[in-house]
Design an enzyme around this catalytic site. Sequence first.
Site, mmCIF file in Angstrom:
data_model
loop_
_atom_site.group_PDB
_atom_site.id
_atom_site.type_symbol
_atom_site.label_atom_id
_atom_site.label_comp_id
_atom_site.label_asym_id
_atom_site.label_seq_id
_atom_site.Cartn_x
_atom_site.Cartn_y
_atom_site.Cartn_z
ATOM 1 C CD GLU A 1 -2.586 1.288 2.646
ATOM 2 O OE1 GLU A 1 -3.126 0.220 3.005
ATOM 3 O OE2 GLU A 1 -2.684 2.360 3.287
ATOM 4 C CD GLU B 1 -2.520 7.495 5.833
ATOM 5 O OE1 GLU B 1 -3.568 7.019 6.305
ATOM 6 O OE2 GLU B 1 -1.408 6.980 5.967
#
Length: 631
Positions: free
Chosen positions: A152, A157
């Site tokens: 991933e 974020e």
Amino acid sequence: MQLKINNKFSLALSAGITMFSSAVFASTCQNPVPVWSDEFDGTSLDSTKWEVMTGDGCDIGLCGWGNNELQSYKVENNTVSNGVLTITAKKQRDKSKSYTSGRIRTANMPNGGQWTHGRFEARIKLPNGTGMWPAFWMLPTDPIDIWPISGEIDIMEATGQADMFAFGTLHYGQPWPDNEWTSGRILKQPDSWSADFHEYAVEWEPNEMRWYVDDILYSVKTPSDLSDPSYWTFENNQYHFLLNLAVGGSIGGVVDDSMLPQTMEVDYVRVYDFGQPSLTGSHIVEPNTSHTYTVIDEAGTGGSYVWSSPTGETSNSNSLTVNWGNTEGQVSVTVTNSCGTENLVMDVHVSPELAEETVLDDFEMSQNVSYSTWTGNFNQSAVNPAPDTINSSPTVASYVRDLASQWDVIAADTNVLTDVAPFISGDKAFYIDLYTAAPIGTEILIQLENTNTATASNYPTGRHSKYIAHTTVQNSWQRLKFTLEDRIDGGTGDNDVNSVVLLIDPNALSGDTYYLDNFAVYGTETNGETSNAMSVANIITTTQSAGKGQKFGKATVTVVDNLGTPVSGATVSGIFSGTWNEVTSGVTDSNGEVSILTSTSVGGAVDVNFCVDTLTGTLVHNSSSSQGLCQ
């Protein structure tokens, strides 16, 4: 490189570009036209590029989307107008969930895409609400293995309560719960990344990924950064984009409903075939220090460079050294080479000059903390092992870290940290004098907590923020400045801190001896006084007639800055005691005064007492200079 081509080229979806080696990637000019993009120029989301994901994840066996998230995703929470995609998180019930938000992806869409290698970027304005968790990330479309063996890639974020940090992460390794991750992040001061749009990007070439915000490179990961290089399986798959705004969850944390709705705004998403030049160098610097800025990732040849900086230095090479004083600003360079011309810009913040404001403990005369617990051997009245120009105090503290404790702590209660917001912005900082034979680079942490809510087993509840420093010498005194490391629990407010915790060499098993002294708060200073600050200069209590023999309690509070100038527009909140027992507030006028009345009146003899609980406004509250604060 297998890239899905923009539909305007009228190529089949399976068409691609041949994979290339790292050497080719590093030396090939970027095509200025994106391979794929969405500029969000329409009035609705392009359903040929994006799939709207809905629900709470339970229909695919991932209730809470695998992260204990609190929202249900809905189609209508994704809107497009004025060239911007807006994903909105709301306090809105949807079946069993109390919140709704939006999540979209490009996987298997007619004009969507999945890629291996390239530059992937989006210009995004982050939310700032406590409990928000925005993300711009990538997953394999048809993974060979299950997550996270298949990998991933988190391009960006953040969390609403810690929106001064943006971070990028790789997930990999064995199936949950033995999965692993490695991450890098970048701090923004004195404001936060959510204050404006910024470009978040990853450049991915074989066996290397690089993370950027705007033109700043802040993290690089290769197989050697993984616990086992064989976990680097990213080249085995093609990855698609995801954009979402989660609510709460394992990273989002506690949600502040009063701050909803919140939005994540996306100006564009683009994919390029190759990387582009960028800058390295410190974007947060101490005043009166020198720092070098360098153009990197440059593919072209025959480069020329035109630099500019607030301090006037120039250079015709790919590097520039700036001698910072107290003025911040932009370092920029125009790079011209065989690939064309690029304009690179880095916003640089010069931290304010700080001076001692409040002594927490000098282990001699002054102490504004009360130690409640410690793990190792703590002697608060030890002889200075080696007095020098940094620390000549005859008496210091000695601390022998507990060899058997992975997390060794010294905890102390305090009532002087009434507003810790300036520590977040960098307008205040903790300092400690330290002497040790421990290895250079040993980590020291300070964590601010609210003991009314924090317990030994409920982390992160009650933990406001933490600050980090590293040792720089052995067997000599050093004065350590602590910088922001994390804003932890958004449910613990800036005025809720009543405990400071010192963690020496955390997450380690070591038994070194540390000498500590002059644990203090430093603040900004002008002419020997704390600048950009206000304080309570005076409180006068009396009564005001309410008629018919009745009277109100009255407190007149005067607020001034460091030069004694009245401060208008400051909100004073305080507590009446004596005859009355109530909390009330008011705002200072142009004379820096506010008269606050009780809400009820009484007759006969009265006793009027008033103390200031909080003082907020455009200036920082200098509590050490204030009169009449509540204890």
